[in-house]
Design an enzyme around this catalytic site. Structure first.
Site, PDB file in Angstrom:
ATOM      1  N   ARG A  34       0.901  -1.247  -0.015  1.00 39.25           N
ATOM      2  CA  ARG A  34      -0.134   0.097   0.107  1.00 39.25           C
ATOM      3  C   ARG A  34       0.800   1.464   0.002  1.00 39.25           C
ATOM      4  O   ARG A  34       0.399   2.357  -0.531  1.00 39.25           O
ATOM      5  CB  ARG A  34      -0.984   0.089   1.101  1.00 39.25           C
ATOM      6  CG  ARG A  34      -2.365  -0.970   0.889  1.00 39.25           C
ATOM      7  CD  ARG A  34      -2.959  -1.319   2.066  1.00 39.25           C
ATOM      8  NE  ARG A  34      -4.265  -1.952   1.737  1.00 39.25           N
ATOM      9  CZ  ARG A  34      -5.112  -2.550   2.498  1.00 39.25           C
ATOM     10  NH1 ARG A  34      -4.809  -2.067   4.032  1.00 39.25           N
ATOM     11  NH2 ARG A  34      -5.894  -3.231   2.331  1.00 39.25           N
ATOM     12  N   LYS A  73     -19.561 -17.471   2.187  1.00 48.35           N
ATOM     13  CA  LYS A  73     -20.932 -17.513   2.429  1.00 48.35           C
ATOM     14  C   LYS A  73     -21.872 -16.706   1.356  1.00 48.35           C
ATOM     15  O   LYS A  73     -21.041 -15.542   0.940  1.00 48.35           O
ATOM     16  CB  LYS A  73     -21.218 -16.669   3.523  1.00 48.35           C
ATOM     17  CG  LYS A  73     -20.820 -17.426   4.949  1.00 48.35           C
ATOM     18  CD  LYS A  73     -20.965 -16.739   6.303  1.00 48.35           C
ATOM     19  CE  LYS A  73     -20.859 -17.753   7.574  1.00 48.35           C
ATOM     20  NZ  LYS A  73     -21.091 -16.955   8.505  1.00 48.35           N
ATOM     21  N   GLY A  80     -10.101  -9.693  -0.075  1.00 44.89           N
ATOM     22  CA  GLY A  80      -8.873 -10.183   0.904  1.00 44.89           C
ATOM     23  C   GLY A  80      -8.205 -11.571   0.527  1.00 44.89           C
ATOM     24  O   GLY A  80      -7.064 -12.170   0.291  1.00 44.89           O
ATOM     25  N   GLY A 110     -13.804  -4.502   0.767  1.00 42.68           N
ATOM     26  CA  GLY A 110     -15.175  -4.017   0.852  1.00 42.68           C
ATOM     27  C   GLY A 110     -15.605  -3.095  -0.506  1.00 42.68           C
ATOM     28  O   GLY A 110     -16.765  -3.306  -0.957  1.00 42.68           O
TER      29      GLY A 110
HETATM   30  P1  ADP Z   1     -12.586 -12.688  -0.307  1.00 39.64           P
HETATM   31  O1  ADP Z   1     -11.851 -12.372   0.954  1.00 39.64           O
HETATM   32  O2  ADP Z   1     -11.650 -13.069  -1.482  1.00 39.64           O
HETATM   33  O3  ADP Z   1     -13.776 -12.219  -0.696  1.00 39.64           O
HETATM   34  P2  ADP Z   1     -14.245 -14.915   0.991  1.00 39.64           P
HETATM   35  O4  ADP Z   1     -13.753 -14.066   2.473  1.00 39.64           O
HETATM   36  O5  ADP Z   1     -15.885 -14.780   0.781  1.00 39.64           O
HETATM   37  O6  ADP Z   1     -13.168 -14.136   0.055  1.00 39.64           O
HETATM   38  O7  ADP Z   1     -13.926 -16.220   1.474  1.00 39.64           O
HETATM   39  C1  ADP Z   1     -12.664 -16.856   1.638  1.00 39.64           C
HETATM   40  C2  ADP Z   1     -12.727 -18.022   2.459  1.00 39.64           C
HETATM   41  O8  ADP Z   1     -13.775 -19.141   2.017  1.00 39.64           O
HETATM   42  C3  ADP Z   1     -11.405 -18.812   2.626  1.00 39.64           C
HETATM   43  O9  ADP Z   1     -10.853 -18.843   3.934  1.00 39.64           O
HETATM   44  C4  ADP Z   1     -11.866 -20.238   1.957  1.00 39.64           C
HETATM   45  O10 ADP Z   1     -11.130 -21.347   2.990  1.00 39.64           O
HETATM   46  C5  ADP Z   1     -13.126 -20.381   2.208  1.00 39.64           C
HETATM   47  N1  ADP Z   1     -13.938 -21.441   1.854  1.00 39.64           N
HETATM   48  C6  ADP Z   1     -13.713 -21.593   0.378  1.00 39.64           C
HETATM   49  N2  ADP Z   1     -14.610 -22.867   0.052  1.00 39.64           N
HETATM   50  C7  ADP Z   1     -15.033 -23.380   0.999  1.00 39.64           C
HETATM   51  C8  ADP Z   1     -15.872 -24.341   1.557  1.00 39.64           C
HETATM   52  N3  ADP Z   1     -16.220 -25.384   0.356  1.00 39.64           N
HETATM   53  N4  ADP Z   1     -16.167 -24.578   2.496  1.00 39.64           N
HETATM   54  C9  ADP Z   1     -15.733 -23.844   3.496  1.00 39.64           C
HETATM   55  N5  ADP Z   1     -14.963 -22.828   3.269  1.00 39.64           N
HETATM   56  C10 ADP Z   1     -14.769 -22.445   2.229  1.00 39.64           C
HETATM   57 MG    MG Z   2     -12.484 -12.715   2.977  1.00 39.37          MG
END
Ligand code: ADP
Ligand code: MG
Length: 389
Positions: A36, A194, A347, A370
């Site tokens: 950053r 989620k 992230g 975000g």
């Molecule tokens: P980002 O930060 O890129 O927006 P998220 O925070 O939404 O991504 O999701 C990332 C997390 O989702 C990771 O820690 C990963 O381990 C978890 N994840 C991915 N696939 C699964 C799964 N099938 N079951 C549980 N957790 C999962």
């Molecule tokens: Mg995340």
């Protein structure tokens, strides 16, 4: 929306207050990843070279508002910035008092904006005090542009003039190119844990993209919506209906949100768990889905290779554990190889991008977690909207 930028204003001799995102990880006074800081350097150099009197604001961590906290001081950031810019960068603790404006071509770093009561509430009196310090406010922190706070939004309302900095402008241009006038087909991958945290993104993208690929825990909810057992997988029962209606909507529009044809399962989520490949309709009650399977990864990779534009947010499996990382690695590789204009943000997504070493082969890496998601949701970012007044 065409925001005004540094190209549209005079800088020489002007008091310029610039909001950067210098929120780097610091442990025991030492900076970890300094990406950053490096990202902000061209903006700061440009302002200094143009003879501006540069005052930089940023937040750092989450200190309690209303008091100085040495743990969250900008001092280590100032020291490192000074090395990178090859000039002294003093930290100003009482910067709101306004008696420490640097000489033309000089720079100071304001102490953590979050020490000020009213920062996160976008307090008007505080915003006016910031605005009074400058002739020009430059918003350059995309990662905070979705938050209307005193140093991102309020100050822009009251400053004599306010424009987008080069980093923010580049980010808006890249995201705009991907979503507003994309080369087709436009393929989005939305993975992660989620549905609930990304439901608006999924709804928006279903309307806009040619192909929506869901992965990760999100895909599990879609798999359940398609009527398959998902055993002990992470799913959100409350969102199964939402997933079903999104699939119906995509189909009605002539598209499809495919579910994985095969998946990687294990009995538990752990480093030592034994991973197995299963067809999607053969997951046992005792199993959890932790990645897409090899057939699915190959099919998705093929769609990515043929894409004109790719938007990626969210890993498609628990990529932190090697046994469940193959799907995410395959998609990262396919995006890197694709001739498509590609953007990635989030992230954990950026952690995956770094893990697989594809940073340089993705067209644009969004700096804002975000803010990136809110942009994908089609929402106006308050700290950008205010620049257009
Ligand atoms: P980002 O930060 O890129 O927006 P998220 O925070 O939404 O991504 O999701 C990332 C997390 O989702 C990771 O820690 C990963 O381990 C978890 N994840 C991915 N696939 C699964 C799964 N099938 N079951 C549980 N957790 C999962
Ligand atoms: Mg995340």
């Amino acid at each position: 929306m065409a925001v005004r930028t540094l190209d549209d204003v005079t800088l020489d001799g002007q008091r310029v207050l610039v909001r950067e995102d210098l929120n780097v990880p610091i442990k025991d006074g030492r900076i970890g990843d300094e990406a950053r800081l490096r990202a902000a350097l061209p903006t700061l150099r440009r302002l200094m070279d143009a003879g501006a009197r540069v005052m930089v604001m940023s937040h750092l961590g989450r200190p309690k508002a209303g008091a100085f906290d040495p743990e969250a001081s900008m001092a280590p950031v100032a020291a490192r910035l000074g090395e990178l810019l090859d000039c002294p960068v003093p930290v100003v603790r009482d910067w709101l008092e306004g008696d420490t404006v640097p000489a033309p071509g000089g720079i100071v770093l304001c102490e953590n904006v979050r020490f000020n009561a009213g920062e996160t509430d976008n307090d008007e009196a505080l915003s006016r005090r910031m605005a009074a310090l400058c002739d020009l406010f430059v918003m350059d922190a995309f990662g905070t542009a979705h938050r209307a706070q005193a140093s991102t939004h309020g100050v822009a309302r009251f400053a004599p003039d306010a424009v987008a900095g080069p980093l923010l402008a580049a980010e808006l241009e890249a995201l705009g190119k991907a979503l507003k006038s994309p080369d087709r087909p436009l393929v989005a991958i939305i993975g992660g844990s989620k549905v609930s945290s990304k439901v608006t993104v999924l709804e928006q993208l279903t309307d806009r993209v040619d192909q929506l690929i869901v992965g990760g825990g999100i895909a599990n909810t879609f798999i359940a919506a398609a009527g398959h057992g998902v055993g002990k997988s992470l799913i959100e029962a409350d969102f199964v209906d939402t997933a079903r209606s999104l699939m119906d909507k995509a189909r009605a529009a002539g598209g499809e949100i495919p579910i994985p044809e095969d998946v990687i399962v294990a009995d538990e989520l752990s480093d030592s768990a034994e991973a197995r490949v299963r067809d999607v309709d053969a997951v046992a009650d005792s199993e959890m889905i932790l990645d897409v399977g090899p057939k699915t990864a190959a099919a998705y990779a093929e769609r990515l290779r043929q894409a004109g534009t790719v938007v990626w947010n969210g890993p498609v499996g628990v990529f932190e554990i090697d046994a469940f990382s193959a799907g995410t690695r395959a998609l990262a590789g396919a995006i890197a190889e694709s001739a498509a204009f590609s953007i990635a943000g989030g992230g954990d997504t950026l952690a995956a991008v770094a893990k697989y070493g594809v940073e340089d082969r993705i067209s644009y890496i969004s700096t804002g977690g975000g803010a990136f998601l809110e942009f994908l949701e089609g929402r106006e970012l308050p700290a950008v909207a205010v620049l257009d007044r």
